[in-house]
Scaffold this motif. Sequence first.
Motif, PDB file in Angstrom:
ATOM      1  N   ASP A   1      53.350  -9.784  10.466  1.00  0.00           N
ATOM      2  CA  ASP A   1      51.749  -9.749  10.759  1.00  0.00           C
ATOM      3  C   ASP A   1      51.753  -9.219   8.985  1.00  0.00           C
ATOM      4  OD1 ASP A   1      48.915  -8.436  11.380  1.00  0.00           O
ATOM      5  OD2 ASP A   1      49.738  -6.224  10.852  1.00  0.00           O
TER       6      ASP A   1
ATOM      7  N   LYS B   1      47.893 -15.001  17.887  1.00  0.00           N
ATOM      8  CA  LYS B   1      49.269 -14.675  17.630  1.00  0.00           C
ATOM      9  C   LYS B   1      50.566 -15.555  18.551  1.00  0.00           C
ATOM     10  CE  LYS B   1      48.398 -11.612  13.730  1.00  0.00           C
ATOM     11  NZ  LYS B   1      48.562 -10.129  13.533  1.00  0.00           N
TER      12      LYS B   1
ATOM     13  N   ASP C   1      48.626  -8.061  17.607  1.00  0.00           N
ATOM     14  CA  ASP C   1      50.376  -8.498  18.263  1.00  0.00           C
ATOM     15  C   ASP C   1      50.718  -8.263  18.623  1.00  0.00           C
ATOM     16  OD1 ASP C   1      50.305  -8.732  14.617  1.00  0.00           O
ATOM     17  OD2 ASP C   1      50.374  -6.187  14.941  1.00  0.00           O
TER      18      ASP C   1
ATOM     19  N   PHE D   1      51.633 -14.121   9.965  1.00  0.00           N
ATOM     20  CA  PHE D   1      50.744 -14.716  11.034  1.00  0.00           C
ATOM     21  C   PHE D   1      49.135 -13.269  10.621  1.00  0.00           C
ATOM     22  CE2 PHE D   1      52.420 -16.998  14.810  1.00  0.00           C
ATOM     23  CZ  PHE D   1      53.031 -18.175  14.328  1.00  0.00           C
ATOM     24  N   SER D   2      48.292 -14.029  10.284  1.00  0.00           N
ATOM     25  CA  SER D   2      46.738 -12.739   9.944  1.00  0.00           C
ATOM     26  C   SER D   2      45.806 -13.187  10.485  1.00  0.00           C
ATOM     27  CB  SER D   2      46.854 -12.326   8.027  1.00  0.00           C
ATOM     28  OG  SER D   2      46.311 -11.227   7.667  1.00  0.00           O
TER      29      SER D   2
ATOM     30  N   MET E   1      43.976 -17.493  13.454  1.00  0.00           N
ATOM     31  CA  MET E   1      43.668 -16.061  14.685  1.00  0.00           C
ATOM     32  C   MET E   1      42.420 -15.377  14.384  1.00  0.00           C
ATOM     33  SD  MET E   1      47.306 -16.100  14.083  1.00  0.00           S
ATOM     34  CE  MET E   1      47.957 -16.889  13.489  1.00  0.00           C
TER      35      MET E   1
ATOM     36  N   MET F   1      51.691 -11.886  20.360  1.00  0.00           N
ATOM     37  CA  MET F   1      53.392 -12.856  20.240  1.00  0.00           C
ATOM     38  C   MET F   1      54.611 -12.094  20.602  1.00  0.00           C
ATOM     39  SD  MET F   1      53.531 -12.270  15.965  1.00  0.00           S
ATOM     40  CE  MET F   1      53.368 -10.715  14.666  1.00  0.00           C
TER      41      MET F   1
END
Length: 206
Positions: A7, A140, A167, A94-95, A134, A170
């Motif tokens: 992240d 994610k 998050d 991943f943001s 995203m 994921m």
Amino acid sequence: MKLAVFDFDSTLMDGETLDIIARETNFADKISDITAKGMRGEIDFFESLQMRVSLLKGIKLETVNEICSSLPIMNGAKETIDELHKKGYKCVCFSGGFKNATVLFAQKLNLDAEFANIFHVKDNVLTGKVGGEMMFSDSKGNMLLTLQKLLDVSYDDTLVVGDGANDLSMFKHAKNRAAFCAKEVLKKEANIIIDKKDLRLILDNV
């Protein structure tokens, strides 16, 4: 090959990008409150993202880029990425934040790729609208599955690191799940818990 996905906000970067940009507005407290609720999973991520970005309408793109160029790197981030590369990992960000920041951090940290969102801009001013890769609570997780298939990386060879509710998606697809200075909603799904602001502590578990 192995895959490590990080992240961005409060993980690779020490802070929340939107909250920092919000200091340029009269809505800093409101945006910070929405961010906190979203991180705890109390508000749908897509809705929280739209609400916060709408309050940034009118900020100059130049101002945003200046802010993003000086965002603080999390303690131990560079050393952790370097060490994971030595161990054979591809390192990706991943943001739910923005490419204005993640592209710069990808260069600074030597990341292999970054995926994030994009402010809509007209006449070099933020319009209050947002798009990107995203946007949703499951983005994610979906992107992780895509990368695992593309790179031929297994569940067992995947490490994910994050701190908030967006998050969670994921975490479902990785054997090593690190909650970094995280909200309780994410800690419940983690098998690595780091409560000190030092990403290098993750290296003890991979």
